[in-house]
Write an enzyme that holds these catalytic residues in place. Structure first.
Site, mmCIF file in Angstrom:
data_model
loop_
_atom_site.group_PDB
_atom_site.id
_atom_site.type_symbol
_atom_site.label_atom_id
_atom_site.label_comp_id
_atom_site.label_asym_id
_atom_site.label_seq_id
_atom_site.Cartn_x
_atom_site.Cartn_y
_atom_site.Cartn_z
ATOM 1 C CG ASP A 141 99.482 118.078 -51.735
ATOM 2 O OD1 ASP A 141 98.321 118.516 -51.862
ATOM 3 O OD2 ASP A 141 100.132 117.584 -52.670
ATOM 4 N NE ARG A 143 97.962 118.995 -54.753
ATOM 5 C CZ ARG A 143 98.929 118.858 -55.648
ATOM 6 N NH1 ARG A 143 98.751 119.292 -56.888
ATOM 7 N NH2 ARG A 143 100.072 118.282 -55.315
ATOM 8 C CE LYS A 169 98.229 115.925 -59.452
ATOM 9 N NZ LYS A 169 98.386 116.959 -60.503
#
Length: 221
Positions: A141, A143, A169
């Site tokens: 990941d 991001r 998040k």
């Protein structure tokens, strides 16, 4: 890396009307925020369209951080749950009347469209979504969420109800001064084609699913 606001306009959609705001980073990459019931903060730190009394009565905004997924969002791919998540979040924010979609241009969990399709090819051979990335020498990941703070600050938001199944998040926003007063689950889009993908997100990436959704995953395997 810094981010700056570029422009905004009205955007009518099948879910209702949003304000669409465009942001750009130092590399010229564009990110999008869709808002309902939120006002832009001017250079003096004041909102353009709402009184202090209205702001005090404003509910905590419902926020979805959504990374771009061309295959799911635009083409209706059944390999993931991205399209149903985006549409469900847009509808929920319209119904709530106060919130935003932070649409981040980081396709394929940050590896880009071409590598995402390369990973799809490996998934077609039986590898899960995480291992496919690793086999390509890419992060599981990649991001980042550093653009979320400036986007939320643009509309004076420092506390959110966050629509997500991903605890990363929640942790990122909390660590960067955004108060996540509630995590709102987003459990939609399971089908025969993506049950294994969703199970991988649960079992190997820490995403949070409730008992009913876990049961749906089992029935779709």
């Amino acid at each position: 890396m810094s981010y700056q606001f570029i422009t905004s306009a009205k955007l009518p959609t099948r879910h209702g009307e949003f304000d669409i705001h465009i942001f750009e980073n130092d590399d010229g990459q564009e990110h999008v925020m869709l808002t309902v019931g939120l006002s832009v903060v001017d250079q003096n730190g004041e909102t353009s369209n709402q009184s202090d009394d209205a702001l005090a009565k404003r509910p905590t905004p419902l926020i979805r951080i959504h990374s771009e997924c061309l295959t799911g969002d635009a083409f209706g791919s059944l390999k993931c749950d991205c399209g149903p998540q985006l549409n469900t979040a847009m509808q929920a924010i319209q119904e709530t009347g106060c919130g935003a979609i932070l649409y981040l241009r980081q396709e394929g969990r940050g590896i880009g469209l071409t590598n995402k399709i390369r990973a799809y090819a490996l998934q077609d051979q039986g590898h899960d979504t995480l291992d496919a990335n690793l086999m390509l020498g890419l992060p599981a990941d990649a991001r980042i969420y550093d653009m979320c703070g400036p986007m939320l600050a643009h509309v004076g938001v420092d506390a959110v109800r966050l629509i997500t199944n991903n605890p990363d998040k929640v942790a990122y926003l909390t660590e960067h001064g955004i108060n996540v007063v509630e995590r709102v689950p987003l459990l939609v889009g399971v089908n025969d084609m993506n049950a294994e993908y969703l199970a991988t997100k649960r079992d190997r990436m820490g995403h949070l699913f409730d008992k009913e959704f876990n049961t749906a995953l089992h029935l779709n395997k």
